[in-house]
Design an enzyme around this catalytic site. Structure first.
Site, PDB file in Angstrom:
ATOM      1  N   LYS A 126       0.870  -1.191   0.000  1.00 34.66           N
ATOM      2  CA  LYS A 126       0.000   0.000   0.000  1.00 34.66           C
ATOM      3  C   LYS A 126       0.895   1.226   0.000  1.00 34.66           C
ATOM      4  O   LYS A 126       2.048   1.168   0.445  1.00 34.66           O
ATOM      5  CB  LYS A 126      -0.871   0.002   1.260  1.00 34.66           C
ATOM      6  CG  LYS A 126      -2.045   0.934   1.202  1.00 34.66           C
ATOM      7  CD  LYS A 126      -3.231   0.343   0.455  1.00 34.66           C
ATOM      8  CE  LYS A 126      -4.335   1.349   0.247  1.00 34.66           C
ATOM      9  NZ  LYS A 126      -5.537   0.740  -0.346  1.00 34.66           N
ATOM     10  N   ASP A 166      -6.980   4.496  -4.766  1.00 32.99           N
ATOM     11  CA  ASP A 166      -7.610   4.383  -3.443  1.00 32.99           C
ATOM     12  C   ASP A 166      -8.236   5.759  -3.197  1.00 32.99           C
ATOM     13  O   ASP A 166      -8.404   6.539  -4.147  1.00 32.99           O
ATOM     14  CB  ASP A 166      -6.588   4.006  -2.356  1.00 32.99           C
ATOM     15  CG  ASP A 166      -7.244   3.645  -1.019  1.00 32.99           C
ATOM     16  OD1 ASP A 166      -7.843   2.564  -0.926  1.00 32.99           O
ATOM     17  OD2 ASP A 166      -7.187   4.442  -0.058  1.00 32.99           O
TER      18      ASP A 166
HETATM   19  P1  NDP Z   1     -12.966   7.945  -2.952  1.00 34.86           P
HETATM   20  O1  NDP Z   1     -11.912   8.944  -2.695  1.00 34.86           O
HETATM   21  O2  NDP Z   1     -13.469   7.754  -4.327  1.00 34.86           O
HETATM   22  O3  NDP Z   1     -14.226   8.205  -2.013  1.00 34.86           O
HETATM   23  C1  NDP Z   1     -14.127   8.247  -0.623  1.00 34.86           C
HETATM   24  C2  NDP Z   1     -15.440   8.734  -0.052  1.00 34.86           C
HETATM   25  O4  NDP Z   1     -15.367   8.721   1.355  1.00 34.86           O
HETATM   26  C3  NDP Z   1     -15.741  10.176  -0.454  1.00 34.86           C
HETATM   27  O5  NDP Z   1     -17.131  10.343  -0.502  1.00 34.86           O
HETATM   28  C4  NDP Z   1     -15.138  10.961   0.695  1.00 34.86           C
HETATM   29  O6  NDP Z   1     -15.739  12.223   0.873  1.00 34.86           O
HETATM   30  C5  NDP Z   1     -15.429  10.059   1.865  1.00 34.86           C
HETATM   31  N1  NDP Z   1     -14.385  10.201   2.883  1.00 34.86           N
HETATM   32  C6  NDP Z   1     -13.050  10.049   2.738  1.00 34.86           C
HETATM   33  N2  NDP Z   1     -12.400  10.281   3.882  1.00 34.86           N
HETATM   34  C7  NDP Z   1     -13.346  10.587   4.784  1.00 34.86           C
HETATM   35  C8  NDP Z   1     -13.322  10.920   6.140  1.00 34.86           C
HETATM   36  N3  NDP Z   1     -12.160  10.988   6.825  1.00 34.86           N
HETATM   37  N4  NDP Z   1     -14.503  11.159   6.762  1.00 34.86           N
HETATM   38  C9  NDP Z   1     -15.682  11.065   6.062  1.00 34.86           C
HETATM   39  N5  NDP Z   1     -15.759  10.761   4.766  1.00 34.86           N
HETATM   40  C10 NDP Z   1     -14.619  10.523   4.135  1.00 34.86           C
HETATM   41  O7  NDP Z   1     -12.393   6.576  -2.359  1.00 34.86           O
HETATM   42  P2  NDP Z   1     -12.869   5.089  -2.658  1.00 34.86           P
HETATM   43  O8  NDP Z   1     -14.338   5.050  -2.864  1.00 34.86           O
HETATM   44  O9  NDP Z   1     -11.967   4.521  -3.676  1.00 34.86           O
HETATM   45  O10 NDP Z   1     -12.489   4.366  -1.274  1.00 34.86           O
HETATM   46  C11 NDP Z   1     -13.398   4.301  -0.175  1.00 34.86           C
HETATM   47  C12 NDP Z   1     -12.941   3.199   0.765  1.00 34.86           C
HETATM   48  O11 NDP Z   1     -12.907   1.949   0.072  1.00 34.86           O
HETATM   49  C13 NDP Z   1     -11.536   3.380   1.357  1.00 34.86           C
HETATM   50  O12 NDP Z   1     -11.515   2.802   2.655  1.00 34.86           O
HETATM   51  C14 NDP Z   1     -10.687   2.539   0.419  1.00 34.86           C
HETATM   52  O13 NDP Z   1      -9.490   2.122   1.047  1.00 34.86           O
HETATM   53  C15 NDP Z   1     -11.618   1.364   0.181  1.00 34.86           C
HETATM   54  N6  NDP Z   1     -11.354   0.579  -1.009  1.00 34.86           N
HETATM   55  C16 NDP Z   1     -11.326   1.151  -2.249  1.00 34.86           C
HETATM   56  C17 NDP Z   1     -11.102   0.362  -3.359  1.00 34.86           C
HETATM   57  C18 NDP Z   1     -11.186   0.904  -4.737  1.00 34.86           C
HETATM   58  O14 NDP Z   1     -11.116   0.104  -5.679  1.00 34.86           O
HETATM   59  N7  NDP Z   1     -11.337   2.205  -4.936  1.00 34.86           N
HETATM   60  C19 NDP Z   1     -10.806  -1.086  -3.236  1.00 34.86           C
HETATM   61  C20 NDP Z   1     -10.938  -1.585  -1.891  1.00 34.86           C
HETATM   62  C21 NDP Z   1     -11.173  -0.764  -0.834  1.00 34.86           C
HETATM   63  P3  NDP Z   1     -15.343  13.470  -0.080  1.00 34.86           P
HETATM   64  O15 NDP Z   1     -16.113  13.269  -1.347  1.00 34.86           O
HETATM   65  O16 NDP Z   1     -15.758  14.648   0.705  1.00 34.86           O
HETATM   66  O17 NDP Z   1     -13.864  13.358  -0.271  1.00 34.86           O
END
Ligand code: NDP
Length: 444
Positions: A126, A166
């Site tokens: 990571k 991510d």
């Molecule tokens: P994105 O950046 O596309 O989206 C993240 C979302 O979560 C956004 O809506 C963001 O809000 C919100 N967010 C992020 N940090 C915080 C926080 N500290 N408090 C509240 N809301 C928060 O990321 P992903 O959708 O790719 O990833 C989401 C999760 O899934 C993570 O844990 C990631 O590690 C996990 N994941 C992702 C994969 C992938 O293929 N993308 C694969 C496996 C796991 P805002 O829009 O305001 O930024």
């Protein structure tokens, strides 16, 4: 003191100020305790757990970049190459101000077992940076990504370490990083996944984590004589995972009534409008406050609150430790049947225990969000054979992989006398393959 307890204590002592890493190690080692204690003397002699919890390599570097005014900023970049027993390191790059070495280590550690569960030959890694893409211009993001890759490119490659997206790293960032890697190394190879379709990306990779989450949730329900049809679902997040989880849940006949971002959340009793959500988040990169312009009947609330809405199924898809004990109590009181994690470790330890103790089917992220990395591995296969598979082919493989993940974790839980405990099942099933490969390769 037992070997497991000794190693947990040592991890906490040697890695102070890394609570998320402690949490991830504790959860995994507690789960695999029956496997370790069955052969404790041998594992202790081989320092197996010490080798498991110490990354093979961790790289930390400075990332200087110029903003649009010509001022210089410096962020910190990380890549943790945790375990390569079963394949090249594989895992995403997180760009978020909260990133530090402890966060990257927790994610890298989880990734080892997740990647193993997919059944594909990928090790755990990571990386990321405390850079915040929010509010930056495209050119600023490009200059950051180029500077980040100028250093990272020394340590990665199609057969050594293949990063992906991510939080904060989507198609735009992967494109800039790929361009810089190619320019410096002179190699057009599958060094990153999540690439654009015109330069080696895989169809269905964008959708994979969210779709995969729903495929495993659907299989879980099917095996308990239920289905997604007619279910009410609460989702947190509004990013890549959340958007495609909502889309697939609705395709399977459920109604998703919430989503959230880092400032607030939406309750839409008529069901989230996915097209509107995509436009707000993927095209405009705007806040969820905009959602009311598309759906005047929906409610927008500041802060957090999606778990208070009554639902059959909860899918946390935002970030770590976002579903707390109080939320778990509310979900149980509202009759929630299943919590399947789309994000990595979104449920706190006490909330997880409460849900499990109260009969909620709980699937941990390392199993339920494995569809993203699994499809990344399918992208690597396509890059190696210089071919592109159709959307249907990739999607069908993804569905099969997620169904297999469910049955693997279910069977492992049963085998060790923990039927229905998918946390134990996922950790043991993921661990057994890594253990076998580590043993076969000697003390390295
Ligand atoms: P994105 O950046 O596309 O989206 C993240 C979302 O979560 C956004 O809506 C963001 O809000 C919100 N967010 C992020 N940090 C915080 C926080 N500290 N408090 C509240 N809301 C928060 O990321 P992903 O959708 O790719 O990833 C989401 C999760 O899934 C993570 O844990 C990631 O590690 C996990 N994941 C992702 C994969 C992938 O293929 N993308 C694969 C496996 C796991 P805002 O829009 O305001 O930024």
């Amino acid at each position: 003191m037992s070997y497991v307890d000794e190693v947990i204590a040592e991890v906490i002592a040697k890695n102070p100020d890394e609570p998320e890493f402690h949490q991830a190690v504790r959860e995994v080692l507690e789960s695999i305790r029956p496997v370790i204690e069955a052969n404790e003397a041998q594992f202790r002699r081989d320092a197996l757990l010490e080798r498991l919890v110490n990354p093979e390599r961790q790289i930390k570097f400075r990332v200087p970049w110029l903003d649009d005014n010509g001022d210089v900023h410096v962020n910190t970049g990380y890549r943790v190459q945790f375990n390569s027993a079963i394949g090249p390191y594989k895992g995403g790059l997180r760009l978020h101000p909260s990133v530090n070495i402890g966060i990257i280590k927790f994610l890298g550690f989880e990734q080892i077992f997740k990647n193993s569960l997919t059944g594909l030959p990928i090790g755990g890694g990571k990386g990321g940076s405390d850079f915040d893409p929010k509010g930056k211009s495209d050119r600023e993001v490009m200059r950051f990504c180029q500077s980040f890759m100028t250093e990272l490119c020394k340590y990665i490659g199609a057969d050594t370490d293949v990063p992906a997206g991510d939080i904060g790293t989507g198609g735009r960032e992967i494109g800039y990083m790929f361009g810089q890697y190619k320019k410096i190394r002179g190699l057009f190879e599958g060094v990153l996944t999540g690439k654009g379709l015109t330069y080696g990306g895989s169809l269905a990779r964008t959708e994979a984590t969210g779709y995969g989450l729903l495929y495993i949730t659907d299989e879980l329900l099917r095996c308990h004589g239920e289905s997604m049809q007619g279910k009410t679902v609460v989702v947190s997040g509004a990013g890549n995972v959340a958007i495609y989880a909502i889309e697939k849940a609705q395709q399977l006949g459920a109604k998703v009534v919430t989503c959230s971002d880092s400032t607030g959340w939406i309750y839409d009793p008529d069901g989230i409008d996915v097209a509107a959500l995509k436009e707000i988040k993927e095209v405009k990169r705007a806040r969820l406050t905009e959602y009311k312009n598309y759906r005047p009947n929906a409610e927008y609330h500041e802060g957090r609150g999606v778990w208070q809405i009554k639902a059959d199924i909860a899918l946390p898809c935002a970030t770590q430790n976002e579903l707390h004990l109080d939320d778990a109590k509310q979900l149980v009181a509202n009759g929630c049947k299943a919590v399947c994690e789309g994000a990595n470790m979104p449920t706190t330890e006490d909330a997880t225990k409460y849900l499990q103790d109260n009969g909620v089917w709980f699937i941990p992220g390392k199993a339920s969000n494995a569809g993203g990395v699994a499809t990344s591995a399918l992208e690597m296969s396509q890059n190696s054979e210089r071919l592109s598979w159709s959307f249907e082919e990739v999607d069908a493989q993804l569905k099969k992989i997620m169904e297999n993940v469910y049955h693997n974790i279910d069977n492992a839980a049963k085998k060790y006398g923990f039927e229905g405990n998918y946390v134990v099942g996922a950790n043991i099933a993921g661990f057994e393959k890594v253990l076998d490969a580590m043993n076969a390769q000697g003390i390295v």
